[in-house]
Design a protein around this motif. Structure first.
Motif, short mmCIF file in Angstrom:
data_model
loop_
_atom_site.label_atom_id
_atom_site.label_comp_id
_atom_site.label_asym_id
_atom_site.label_seq_id
_atom_site.Cartn_x
_atom_site.Cartn_y
_atom_site.Cartn_z
N LEU A 143 0.95 -1.20 0.08
CA LEU A 143 -0.09 0.17 0.06
C LEU A 143 0.88 1.46 -0.08
CD1 LEU A 143 -2.69 1.39 0.13
CD2 LEU A 143 -2.73 1.09 2.65
N PHE A 147 -1.86 -1.15 -3.98
CA PHE A 147 -2.94 -0.04 -4.07
C PHE A 147 -2.19 1.25 -3.63
CE2 PHE A 147 -6.31 2.42 -2.38
CZ PHE A 147 -7.20 2.29 -3.43
N THR A 160 -2.56 5.40 -2.79
CA THR A 160 -3.76 6.38 -2.43
C THR A 160 -3.20 8.02 -2.47
OG1 THR A 160 -3.21 6.19 -0.24
CG2 THR A 160 -4.94 4.86 -0.57
N GLY A 199 -7.91 6.35 -5.40
CA GLY A 199 -6.83 5.37 -5.13
C GLY A 199 -6.80 4.75 -6.71
N ALA A 219 -5.49 0.99 -8.15
CA ALA A 219 -5.36 -0.26 -7.60
C ALA A 219 -4.56 -1.26 -8.72
CB ALA A 219 -6.65 -0.97 -7.51
N ILE A 276 -8.96 -5.74 -6.19
CA ILE A 276 -8.26 -4.72 -5.29
C ILE A 276 -9.38 -3.66 -5.03
CG2 ILE A 276 -6.63 -3.56 -4.53
CD1 ILE A 276 -5.95 -6.35 -3.87
N ILE A 293 -11.57 -2.34 -1.77
CA ILE A 293 -11.82 -1.01 -1.23
C ILE A 293 -12.92 -0.38 -1.28
CG2 ILE A 293 -10.59 1.11 -1.69
CD1 ILE A 293 -8.58 -0.93 -0.50
N ARG A 294 -13.66 -0.61 -2.46
CA ARG A 294 -14.92 0.25 -2.61
C ARG A 294 -15.91 -0.46 -1.64
NH1 ARG A 294 -15.36 -1.03 -7.68
NH2 ARG A 294 -14.14 0.96 -8.39
N CYS A 314 -15.34 -1.40 1.38
CA CYS A 314 -14.95 -0.91 2.60
C CYS A 314 -15.46 0.43 2.95
CB CYS A 314 -13.45 -1.11 2.87
SG CYS A 314 -12.92 -2.75 3.16
N ARG A 315 -15.29 1.17 1.90
CA ARG A 315 -15.84 2.82 2.23
C ARG A 315 -17.24 2.88 2.31
NH1 ARG A 315 -17.99 5.37 -1.94
NH2 ARG A 315 -17.83 4.56 -4.15
#
Length: 219
Positions: A42, A71, A73, A90, A92, A97, A101-102, A104-105
């Motif tokens: 990351l 990933f 940011t 971000g 990826a 990946i 991430i999508r 989680c947000r």
């Protein structure tokens, strides 16, 4: 690079906060090659634009050479001055990946005003270049002042300078706060500590230099 079976993420900021240090292409490639392919690499590139302006490598072509997941940011909060509307993005290594991430947000985490601001910032390339050049000039000027005061500024490729101080950094920060100058002090093993000074306009550079000189005399 040491990892074990419990390692899931290796987190790498470049340029680094709070030191301002920038990884070279060779250093990035060491991580690209040596972090195991089952570990997410990351990259925190909040200060990406400053790093590029300072001569740092274009990172995406290097990241893409990695066999394992990564990933990256980035944000509009720093070089574009949009911290108040909290917008970033971000990049990826794969759709898997990106999808993780999508999920989680929070939903609607970026509003329409923030998106409009981001688009406007991307279209204001001349303004951005002028700002980056200004930050570089004032950063160099602040470093010169700090060296004259007997401090040890670190080489920075961001919009701030970290400096090791000849007396206790937390005492200096408290003294400067009484002059309405707010800096972050932090521990640096084996030293009196360090200050992180954000770059502003020429007047701010002058004010910090004068106040720090007086604070050093009083501490």
């Amino acid at each position: 690079m040491e990892t074990n079976t419990k390692t899931r993420i290796v987190f790498v900021p470049t340029p680094h906060n709070p030191t301002g240090a920038l990884l070279s292409a060779d250093e990035i490639m060491i991580l690209v090659r040596e972090v195991p392919s089952n570990v997410l690499l990351l990259w925190d590139e909040a200060y990406y634009e400053f790093g590029r302006h300072a001569g740092g490598p274009e990172t995406l072509p290097l990241f893409k050479l990695r066999k394992g997941p990564w990933f990256c940011t980035r944000t509009f909060s720093k070089a574009y001055g949009l911290a108040g509307i909290r917008v970033g993005y971000g990049i990826a290594s794969s759709s898997d990946i990106a999808g993780a991430i999508r999920r989680c947000r929070p939903n609607y985490s970026v509003n329409a005003v923030a998106l409009a601001g981001a688009v406007a910032a991307l279209n204001a390339s001349e303004h951005s270049e002028n700002l980056l050049a200004h930050i570089a000039r004032e950063r160099d000027r602040l470093v010169s002042f700090l060296e004259q005061l007997g401090c040890q500024p670190l080489k920075s490729c961001a919009n701030f300078v970290a400096v090791k101080t000849p007396v206790a950094a937390d005492h200096l920060a408290a003294a400067l706060e009484r002059s309405n100058i707010h800096l972050m002090s932090f521990h640096w093993e084996g030293t009196n500590g360090a200050l992180r000074i954000t770059i502003g306009d020429a007047g701010a550079t002058d004010a910090v230099s004068v106040a720090l000189k007086l604070a050093l005399q009083s501490c």
